[in-house]
Design an enzyme around this catalytic site. Structure first.
Site, PDB file in Angstrom:
ATOM      1  N   ASP A   1      40.865 -30.759  -4.365  1.00 34.20           N
ATOM      2  CA  ASP A   1      39.495 -30.644  -4.088  1.00 34.20           C
ATOM      3  C   ASP A   1      38.765 -29.192  -3.938  1.00 34.20           C
ATOM      4  O   ASP A   1      39.329 -28.394  -3.211  1.00 34.20           O
ATOM      5  CB  ASP A   1      39.172 -31.458  -2.776  1.00 34.20           C
ATOM      6  CG  ASP A   1      39.348 -32.860  -2.964  1.00 34.20           C
ATOM      7  OD1 ASP A   1      38.743 -33.771  -3.680  1.00 34.20           O
ATOM      8  OD2 ASP A   1      40.678 -33.148  -2.740  1.00 34.20           O
TER       9      ASP A   1
ATOM     10  N   ASP B   1      45.730 -26.366  -5.475  1.00 33.91           N
ATOM     11  CA  ASP B   1      44.821 -27.005  -4.644  1.00 33.91           C
ATOM     12  C   ASP B   1      44.008 -28.066  -5.707  1.00 33.91           C
ATOM     13  O   ASP B   1      43.776 -27.848  -6.785  1.00 33.91           O
ATOM     14  CB  ASP B   1      43.891 -26.347  -3.901  1.00 33.91           C
ATOM     15  CG  ASP B   1      43.163 -27.067  -3.038  1.00 33.91           C
ATOM     16  OD1 ASP B   1      43.440 -27.888  -2.422  1.00 33.91           O
ATOM     17  OD2 ASP B   1      41.868 -26.690  -3.018  1.00 33.91           O
TER      18      ASP B   1
ATOM     19  N   GLY C   1       0.553  -0.228  10.412  1.00 34.48           N
ATOM     20  CA  GLY C   1       1.842  -0.065  11.021  1.00 34.48           C
ATOM     21  C   GLY C   1       2.824   0.637  10.201  1.00 34.48           C
ATOM     22  O   GLY C   1       3.489   1.711  10.564  1.00 34.48           O
TER      23      GLY C   1
ATOM     24  N   LEU D   1       2.860  -1.581  17.370  1.00 34.97           N
ATOM     25  CA  LEU D   1       3.279  -0.048  17.523  1.00 34.97           C
ATOM     26  C   LEU D   1       2.026   0.425  18.689  1.00 34.97           C
ATOM     27  O   LEU D   1       2.621   1.418  19.208  1.00 34.97           O
ATOM     28  CB  LEU D   1       3.066   0.387  16.116  1.00 34.97           C
ATOM     29  CG  LEU D   1       4.119  -0.123  15.151  1.00 34.97           C
ATOM     30  CD1 LEU D   1       3.991   0.844  13.798  1.00 34.97           C
ATOM     31  CD2 LEU D   1       5.509   0.426  15.541  1.00 34.97           C
TER      32      LEU D   1
ATOM     33  N   ASP E   1      40.864 -23.003  -2.655  1.00 34.10           N
ATOM     34  CA  ASP E   1      39.351 -22.697  -2.343  1.00 34.10           C
ATOM     35  C   ASP E   1      39.027 -22.612  -0.860  1.00 34.10           C
ATOM     36  O   ASP E   1      37.922 -22.054  -0.713  1.00 34.10           O
ATOM     37  CB  ASP E   1      38.313 -23.749  -2.846  1.00 34.10           C
ATOM     38  CG  ASP E   1      38.359 -25.053  -2.188  1.00 34.10           C
ATOM     39  OD1 ASP E   1      39.721 -25.683  -2.143  1.00 34.10           O
ATOM     40  OD2 ASP E   1      37.351 -25.389  -1.701  1.00 34.10           O
TER      41      ASP E   1
ATOM     42  N   ARG F   1       0.827  -1.245  -0.118  1.00 36.91           N
ATOM     43  CA  ARG F   1       0.024  -0.054  -0.160  1.00 36.91           C
ATOM     44  C   ARG F   1       0.968   1.179   0.022  1.00 36.91           C
ATOM     45  O   ARG F   1       1.670   1.395   0.540  1.00 36.91           O
ATOM     46  CB  ARG F   1      -0.783  -0.042   1.493  1.00 36.91           C
ATOM     47  CG  ARG F   1      -1.977  -1.043   1.182  1.00 36.91           C
ATOM     48  CD  ARG F   1      -3.093  -0.674   0.229  1.00 36.91           C
ATOM     49  NE  ARG F   1      -3.708   0.626   0.572  1.00 36.91           N
ATOM     50  CZ  ARG F   1      -4.896   0.258   1.163  1.00 36.91           C
ATOM     51  NH1 ARG F   1      -5.503  -0.532   1.760  1.00 36.91           N
ATOM     52  NH2 ARG F   1      -5.743   1.633   1.441  1.00 36.91           N
TER      53      ARG F   1
ATOM     54  N   ASP G   1       7.566  -6.101   3.254  1.00 35.26           N
ATOM     55  CA  ASP G   1       6.883  -6.858   3.640  1.00 35.26           C
ATOM     56  C   ASP G   1       6.326  -8.171   2.971  1.00 35.26           C
ATOM     57  O   ASP G   1       6.797  -8.123   2.014  1.00 35.26           O
ATOM     58  CB  ASP G   1       5.507  -6.161   4.142  1.00 35.26           C
ATOM     59  CG  ASP G   1       5.041  -6.621   5.728  1.00 35.26           C
ATOM     60  OD1 ASP G   1       5.551  -7.360   6.283  1.00 35.26           O
ATOM     61  OD2 ASP G   1       4.040  -5.948   5.961  1.00 35.26           O
TER      62      ASP G   1
ATOM     63  N   LYS H   1      -4.792 -10.545  16.725  1.00 33.15           N
ATOM     64  CA  LYS H   1      -4.492  -9.818  18.093  1.00 33.15           C
ATOM     65  C   LYS H   1      -5.093 -10.098  19.182  1.00 33.15           C
ATOM     66  O   LYS H   1      -4.878  -9.477  19.988  1.00 33.15           O
ATOM     67  CB  LYS H   1      -5.161  -8.407  17.381  1.00 33.15           C
ATOM     68  CG  LYS H   1      -4.465  -7.573  16.133  1.00 33.15           C
ATOM     69  CD  LYS H   1      -3.172  -6.979  16.515  1.00 33.15           C
ATOM     70  CE  LYS H   1      -2.820  -6.673  15.165  1.00 33.15           C
ATOM     71  NZ  LYS H   1      -1.321  -5.860  15.265  1.00 33.15           N
TER      72      LYS H   1
HETATM   73  C1  GDG Z   1       2.085  -4.645  11.111  1.00 34.19           C
HETATM   74  C2  GDG Z   1       2.507  -5.784  11.981  1.00 34.19           C
HETATM   75  C3  GDG Z   1       3.903  -4.213  13.041  1.00 34.19           C
HETATM   76  C4  GDG Z   1      -4.525   1.655  14.119  1.00 34.19           C
HETATM   77  N1  GDG Z   1      -5.793   2.010  13.715  1.00 34.19           N
HETATM   78  C5  GDG Z   1      -5.779   3.081  13.407  1.00 34.19           C
HETATM   79  C6  GDG Z   1      -4.560   3.805  13.421  1.00 34.19           C
HETATM   80  N2  GDG Z   1      -3.812   2.723  13.793  1.00 34.19           N
HETATM   81  C7  GDG Z   1      -2.324   2.690  13.716  1.00 34.19           C
HETATM   82  C8  GDG Z   1      -1.816   2.662  15.333  1.00 34.19           C
HETATM   83  C9  GDG Z   1      -0.382   1.958  14.888  1.00 34.19           C
HETATM   84  C10 GDG Z   1      -0.676   1.250  13.517  1.00 34.19           C
HETATM   85  O1  GDG Z   1      -1.814   1.884  13.048  1.00 34.19           O
HETATM   86  C11 GDG Z   1      -0.658  -0.233  14.000  1.00 34.19           C
HETATM   87  O2  GDG Z   1       0.315  -0.810  14.334  1.00 34.19           O
HETATM   88  P1  GDG Z   1       0.478  -2.268  14.816  1.00 34.19           P
HETATM   89  O3  GDG Z   1       1.997  -2.571  14.817  1.00 34.19           O
HETATM   90  O4  GDG Z   1       0.084  -2.441  16.119  1.00 34.19           O
HETATM   91  O5  GDG Z   1      -0.109  -3.450  13.807  1.00 34.19           O
HETATM   92  P2  GDG Z   1      -0.268  -3.741  12.277  1.00 34.19           P
HETATM   93  O6  GDG Z   1      -1.014  -2.967  11.546  1.00 34.19           O
HETATM   94  O7  GDG Z   1      -0.694  -5.259  12.080  1.00 34.19           O
HETATM   95  O8  GDG Z   1       1.308  -3.925  11.616  1.00 34.19           O
HETATM   96  C12 GDG Z   1       3.176  -5.216  13.232  1.00 34.19           C
HETATM   97  C13 GDG Z   1       3.922  -3.194  12.226  1.00 34.19           C
HETATM   98  O9  GDG Z   1       3.313  -3.713  10.712  1.00 34.19           O
HETATM   99  C14 GDG Z   1       5.024  -2.305  11.792  1.00 34.19           C
HETATM  100  O10 GDG Z   1       5.923  -3.068  11.297  1.00 34.19           O
HETATM  101  O11 GDG Z   1       4.220  -3.541  14.371  1.00 34.19           O
HETATM  102  O12 GDG Z   1       3.603  -6.331  14.213  1.00 34.19           O
HETATM  103  O13 GDG Z   1       1.253  -6.784  12.021  1.00 34.19           O
HETATM  104  O14 GDG Z   1       0.460   3.141  14.489  1.00 34.19           O
HETATM  105  O15 GDG Z   1      -1.699   3.780  15.862  1.00 34.19           O
HETATM  106  N3  GDG Z   1      -4.409   5.174  13.196  1.00 34.19           N
HETATM  107  C15 GDG Z   1      -5.263   5.802  12.777  1.00 34.19           C
HETATM  108  N4  GDG Z   1      -6.335   5.252  12.629  1.00 34.19           N
HETATM  109  C16 GDG Z   1      -6.918   4.300  13.018  1.00 34.19           C
HETATM  110  O16 GDG Z   1      -8.081   3.897  13.133  1.00 34.19           O
HETATM  111  N5  GDG Z   1      -4.832   7.073  12.352  1.00 34.19           N
END
Ligand code: GDG
Length: 733
Positions: free
Chosen positions: A505, A503, A33, A381, A685, A12, A146, A283
């Site tokens: 082998d 050498d 995330g 996160l 080698d 995305r 990813d 989750k």
């Molecule tokens: C993947 C991996 C890894 C969520 N809802 C809304 C919103 N968020 C933001 C949160 C946070 C992020 O999205 C979610 O991040 P997570 O890490 O919890 O989970 P995944 O989306 O599954 O992310 C995960 C991540 O990639 C990074 O590498 O940590 O393990 O699965 O920042 O705050 N933000 C807004 N509205 C929402 O409704 N604006």
């Protein structure tokens, strides 16, 4: 067309496109995330382009809308990859989210292996690679993100051989026992190995990846790096951070303060427990609800004193499993509320929607407890954002042991997400934790998160990518190019006297599965080359091998060669074999029984006995068993040879135990002393040949077969390349 120096590629784009009720195009920041993490990267990177899907099916767009989207996204530094509804269905909802996502999160029974999914995955990865090829400068740094794009690194490698390619996996990499269930597991690994650097959130994921490459491709890692087709691939750990300072600043913004006021007025002194995630089965939302229910049941004194605010953000809403999960969650929420609510209190406030980040932040700043209990999560996160949002006011984080974030947040209350009782107990502990302890734990976590924030994470990754590329470039500089090869040939032709140390082998002949001499006989074409070389005027040809005398005698008895056996323990000049005065026999008596004992209980292992060495061969031992056995064998042998002149050397699938003073360097030095050669050549080698390269004068032409680091001047990839070089020498006469 612009050629970009830095390209980020993800499924995305950070900007999503949709149509409103009137059919007009609407552009909005993407949630999730990765988008959150990368959105803070843009500053000052004029040459950066982000390639990805804009979030709308191309079937729904006219060609004028295509152009309008492309034009508008260009202003945000983005280039859209358009996908059809069918591709989205089979690639994104299918292979990515119905196969990889469940499997990599250990939900084996939810993973579907369908051929049409895989075909679409390949097709879409190819579309992405074409977009990259279109915009990347030849020496571009390309960062692929990813699990949607695991084939992309190798496709980019083929299209842009000079580019540096990095890959970061945002989800867990599962144990090789799980990963190997995938029908196309090797293809995915090879896809990833097109990268120069592969990053993971935590060490365990990197470890699982390396054990998969070992078990499925037979590639052994050294210090986290692998070599494939003469190219090094580095793996490393980069725990993704948050934009800590930005969050801290946003806390005092009007928007967040207004939201906080509303929350204060509504909840007053009631304690808030916050649960916030994308609505996803990984989750652990259902078991979290069950734990909360248990807590209410066991702690009636908290009635009306606490509220669980549960935000479930819509995600992958077209996938059946997600629809079913939503239904179960909503039923459970109503059941709990139905059982415990009163006219003036509802224990769970539930919302299924996207929430603006200011509201999220206000909720995090307000929450006394954050309940983050994924069954499996790459990082998470939300847990980190909660820590940043609780400035100087304590609070408690309840965090699953199965989230990558737990490595950096040991001060959180850790729970096993499958143990509802332990979650319920943790809720109680969180609600009763003294303020001083809350502050102490929070400060420790805040300090860590503010240090390694998302900017450091990205900069660190890109720096490591540049380093990996530099190492590769240095190695490439040693590649035997056509012109360097010609120089060797010319020097050979123009010399008065020549000496060559070869050498056997791995240099003149590829490895075979057994040390048995009859299995590694030189072919007639190899003998022909050696014969012609040996009969070149004023040319001494020396075979410098680790093999025993009888093997060399058997193979080369009709050729006028100098033979060195057992790495220098034996030398055969015209006068016959001469042996080193060193006596290995007493050591042999002590060590041989141990090696034999190990071989008896290690299927595939062999012990080779030489006059001045013992060799443990493990080429045919299953790789992981070999790893364990070698470690304990080495440990045992080390104990016995400590304080002696015996060394233990690790070669290509062998351990060799021999006197330290016997090495190819010593014998080559002696042979060189007696020679008047003005052309000196050596090829080898493995580590035993390094001692030979080291003692030769800098004017010598030294060639290593293989890509590991070496002090030889040149490197080639194969035995065939050495033979081709020797053939060119022969043709000088
Ligand atoms: C993947 C991996 C890894 C969520 N809802 C809304 C919103 N968020 C933001 C949160 C946070 C992020 O999205 C979610 O991040 P997570 O890490 O919890 O989970 P995944 O989306 O599954 O992310 C995960 C991540 O990639 C990074 O590498 O940590 O393990 O699965 O920042 O705050 N933000 C807004 N509205 C929402 O409704 N604006």
């Amino acid at each position: 067309m612009a050629a970009y120096k830095c390209i980020v590629v993800s499924n995305r784009l950070p900007v999503s496109v949709a149509k409103d009720e009137t059919g007009a195009l609407v552009f909005s920041p993407s949630s999730g995330g990765l988008a959150t993490a990368m959105s803070s990267l843009g500053d000052g990177q004029a040459e950066k382009l982000w390639i990805g899907w804009p979030g709308i099916a191309s079937d729904d767009l006219t060609s004028a809308e295509h152009s309008a989207i492309t034009k508008k996204l260009r202003k945000f530094g983005c280039y859209p990859v358009f996908l059809t509804r069918s591709q989205i269905n089979l690639f994104y909802e299918g292979y990515a989210n119905d196969t990889i996502w469940p499997l990599f999160h250990y939900f084996q029974s939810r993973a579907f292996f369908k051929d049409e999914y895989l075909q679409a995955y390949k097709e879409v990865n190819l579309i992405y690679s074409k977009a990259v090829k279109r915009y990347a400068a030849e020496d571009c740094a390309i960062w692929v993100h990813d699990y949607h794009l695991m084939l992309l690194p190798n496709l980019i490698r083929a299209a842009l051989p000079r580019a540096s390619v990095g890959f970061f996996l945002h989800i867990p990499f599962p144990s090789s026992e799980i990963f190997r269930l995938l029908p196309n597991r090797r293809e995915l690994l090879l896809g990833l190995l097109g990268a120069d650097l592969i990053g993971f959130h935590v060490y365990d994921y990197a470890r699982h990846f390396l054990s998969s490459t070992l078990r499925l491709l037979g590639l052994e890692a050294r210090n986290g790096s692998l070599t494939i087709d003469g190219r090094m691939v580095k793996t490393d750990v980069f725990p993704i951070g948050i934009d800590y300072q930005k969050i801290v600043m946003q806390l005092s913004s009007n928007e967040v303060q207004c939201e906080l006021k509303i929350l204060d007025e509504h909840y007053k002194d009631r304690k808030i427990i916050l649960s916030m995630d994308r609505l996803d089965y990984s989750k652990g939302i259902l078991s979290r609800l069950q734990a909360f229910e248990l807590f209410l049941k066991e702690n009636p004194k908290y009635f009306k004193k606490i509220s669980l605010i549960m935000i479930a953000v819509p995600s992958r809403t077209e996938v059946e499993a997600y629809k079913a999960l939503r239904e179960s969650i909503e039923k459970t929420v109503s059941r709990i509320n139905g059982a415990y609510a009163t006219v003036d209190w509802t224990p769970i406030s539930y919302q299924f929607k996207n929430v603006p980040f200011e509201q999220i932040l206000a909720l995090q700043a307000k929450a006394d407890v954050a309940l983050v209990t994924p069954l499996r999560d790459g990082m998470n996160l939300v847990a980190k954002e909660y820590i940043a949002a609780r400035q100087k006011c304590g609070g408690a984080l309840i965090l699953s042991e199965m989230a990558g974030a737990v490595d950096e947040l040991p001060e959180a209350l850790q729970i096993n997400p499958n143990d509802t009782k332990s979650i319920s107990r943790a809720i109680k502990q969180a609600l009763t934790m003294p303020k001083s302890e809350q502050l102490q734990r929070m400060q420790a976590m805040q300090q860590r998160l503010s240090g390694y924030d998302v900017k450091r994470w990205a900069a660190d990754f890109l720096e490591q990518l540049a380093n990996a590329k530099n190492i590769q470039t240095k190695r490439n500089n040693k590649k035997l190019t056509a012109s360097k090869r010609q120089k060797i040939v010319n020097d050979f032709a123009n010399a008065d006297r020549r000496i060559l140390f070869l050498d056997y082998d791995g240099t003149l002949r590829s490895f075979v599965n057994s040390p048995d001499a009859s299995k590694a006989m030189p072919s007639s074409s190899l003998l022909q080359i050696l014969q012609k070389l040996a009969f070149c005027p004023n040319t001494d040809l020396c075979i410098v091998s680790g093999r025993p005398r009888d093997a060399l005698d058997m193979w080369f008895k009709d050729l006028p060669l100098t033979l060195v056996a057992e790495h220098g323990a034996w030398t055969k000049l015209r006068s016959g074999w001469a042996k080193t005065p060193l006596d290995f026999a007493p050591h042999k008596r002590k060590l041989l029984p141990i090696l034999r004992h190990y071989a008896e209980r290690t299927p595939g292992a062999l012990v080779e006995e030489k006059t001045c060495a013992l060799v443990w061969h493990y080429r045919n031992v299953p790789t992981e068993l070999a790893y364990v056995r070698n470690a304990s064998l080495q440990h045992e042998l080390q104990r016995l040879v400590a304080d002696t002149d015996i060394g233990i050397y690790a070669g290509d699938k062998i351990l060799e135990i021999k006197p330290r003073a016997i090495h190819k360097g010593n014998v080559v030095r002696e042979l060189l002393k007696d020679s008047q050669a003005d052309f000196v050549f050596a090829a080898g080698d493995d580590y035993t040949d390094e001692s030979m390269f080291e003692v030769l004068p800098s004017s010598a032409h030294t060639v290593k077969v293989g890509s590991n680091s070496t002090c030889a001047h040149h490197q080639v990839n194969s035995v065939e390349a050495i033979r081709a070089l020797l053939r060119s020498l022969v043709r000088c006469f």
